[in-house]
Each structure stands twice: as C-alpha cells, then as structure tokens.
Design an enzyme around this catalytic site. Structure first.
Site, short mmCIF file in Angstrom:
data_model
loop_
_atom_site.label_atom_id
_atom_site.label_comp_id
_atom_site.label_asym_id
_atom_site.label_seq_id
_atom_site.Cartn_x
_atom_site.Cartn_y
_atom_site.Cartn_z
N LYS A 10 0.83 -1.20 0.00
CA LYS A 10 0.00 0.00 0.00
C LYS A 10 0.87 1.27 0.00
O LYS A 10 2.09 1.20 0.22
CB LYS A 10 -0.92 -0.02 1.22
CG LYS A 10 -1.90 -1.19 1.21
CD LYS A 10 -2.73 -1.21 2.47
CE LYS A 10 -3.66 -2.39 2.53
NZ LYS A 10 -4.47 -2.37 3.78
N TYR A 50 -12.14 -2.85 -3.22
CA TYR A 50 -12.68 -2.87 -1.85
C TYR A 50 -14.21 -2.87 -1.83
O TYR A 50 -14.82 -2.55 -0.81
CB TYR A 50 -12.14 -1.67 -1.06
CG TYR A 50 -10.69 -1.81 -0.70
CD1 TYR A 50 -10.26 -2.82 0.16
CD2 TYR A 50 -9.74 -0.95 -1.23
CE1 TYR A 50 -8.93 -2.96 0.49
CE2 TYR A 50 -8.39 -1.08 -0.90
CZ TYR A 50 -8.00 -2.09 -0.04
OH TYR A 50 -6.67 -2.23 0.28
N ASN A 113 -1.51 -0.24 7.42
CA ASN A 113 -0.98 -1.58 7.72
C ASN A 113 -0.13 -2.17 6.60
O ASN A 113 0.06 -3.36 6.52
CB ASN A 113 -2.09 -2.52 8.17
CG ASN A 113 -3.12 -2.80 7.10
OD1 ASN A 113 -2.98 -2.40 5.95
ND2 ASN A 113 -4.17 -3.51 7.48
N HIS A 116 -1.60 -5.62 1.49
CA HIS A 116 -2.85 -6.35 1.30
C HIS A 116 -2.52 -7.70 0.69
O HIS A 116 -1.64 -7.81 -0.16
CB HIS A 116 -3.78 -5.59 0.33
CG HIS A 116 -4.91 -6.44 -0.16
ND1 HIS A 116 -6.07 -6.61 0.55
CD2 HIS A 116 -5.02 -7.21 -1.27
CE1 HIS A 116 -6.86 -7.44 -0.11
NE2 HIS A 116 -6.25 -7.81 -1.22
N GLU A 127 -9.01 -10.44 -7.74
CA GLU A 127 -8.07 -9.33 -7.59
C GLU A 127 -6.99 -9.36 -8.66
O GLU A 127 -6.61 -8.31 -9.19
CB GLU A 127 -7.46 -9.36 -6.19
CG GLU A 127 -8.49 -9.02 -5.13
CD GLU A 127 -8.01 -9.19 -3.70
OE1 GLU A 127 -8.69 -8.66 -2.81
OE2 GLU A 127 -6.97 -9.84 -3.47
#
Length: 151
Positions: A10, A50, A113, A116, A127
């Site tokens: 990310k 998402y 975080n 992913h 994805e």
C-alpha cells in the site's frame, strides 16, 4: 499450474521504503513472482477492489488512502501461497500481528498496515484479474526451482 495470490504494498509501505524488504520476504519463502507493477490506483479500481466494504463506515477513507500514492501490485505463485502469504503478512490489526510477520514488524496502525493479500482462491482470482491483464503475468521456471519444491 500452482496456486496464485494477489499482494499489494500500500502507499504507506511504498512511501516508507519497505518494498525491497517485503519482496525479499516472499522470495526467501520460496514463492515465484509472476507479476509486478507500480501504479497509483484510480478511484474506480479502488472501489472495485474494496467493493465488499462499500457499506462500511471506513470505505471512503480506505479508497482515499489507497489512491493517495503508488501501490506495488504483485502476483505470487506457489503451493499454498494464499494461506502462507496471509501468515507472512500477519493480522489485519498490526498491534495484534505476531512479531516476525510483515505487519507485526513494520506496521502499527490498522489504517496504515502496509500490505494487502488475497484471503481465498476466489478473491485472488478476482483481484489478479482486476489489477493485471493476462499478458502482464509471466510463466517462467526459476533456476533454483528444484531446490525449493519437491517434484
């Protein structure tokens, strides 16, 4: 064909210079990198990715964050790669992630975080198809393949 998973570093991971560290963990584990690109996702891509969270209160902030800068999108291949990658990544909430995991070692806040990873074969397929064209994925055999997996 061996199992494949989608992994994305990310914007926080990219900005903090963690790309090499994270790539290295997957390589050292013995997985094969078959797709890699750096992209700043469009809102449309982020909303599709998402989409499962669309009705959740954090959805807009998540989309804003993931589109705020470059993401390193990857496809990794190997036996059991989805479950194993989830273990390498660690718990979604970094403060609950075990030491030695990517999030346990490199992240503190759930909103930042770092990484992913697909959570199931169906999610991985969706994805991968969302982020990559088939022509962007490379089918190759690493020279050390016989030292990584039993035939």
């Amino acid at each position: 064909m061996a199992e494949r998973t989608f992994i994305a570093i990310k914007p926080d991971g990219v900005q903090r210079g963690l790309v090499g560290e994270i790539l290295g963990r997957f390589e050292r584990k013995g997985f094969k990198l078959v797709g890699l690109k750096q992209i700043t996702p469009s809102r449309a891509l982020a909303e599709q990715h998402y989409g499962v969270h669309k009705e959740r209160p954090f959805f807009a902030g998540l989309v804003d964050f993931i589109t705020s800068g470059p993401v390193v999108a990857m496809v990794w291949e190997g036996d059991g790669v989805i479950a194993s990658a989830r273990k390498l990544i660690g718990a979604t909430k970094p403060l609950e992630a075990e030491p030695g995991t990517i999030r346990g070692d490199l992240a503190v806040n759930i909103g930042r975080n770092v990484i992913h990873g697909s959570d199931a074969p169906e999610t991985a397929e969706f994805e991968i198809g969302l982020w990559f064209d088939a022509a962007e994925l490379n089918d190759w055999t690493p020279s050390d393949q016989t030292w990584r997996v039993e035939a």
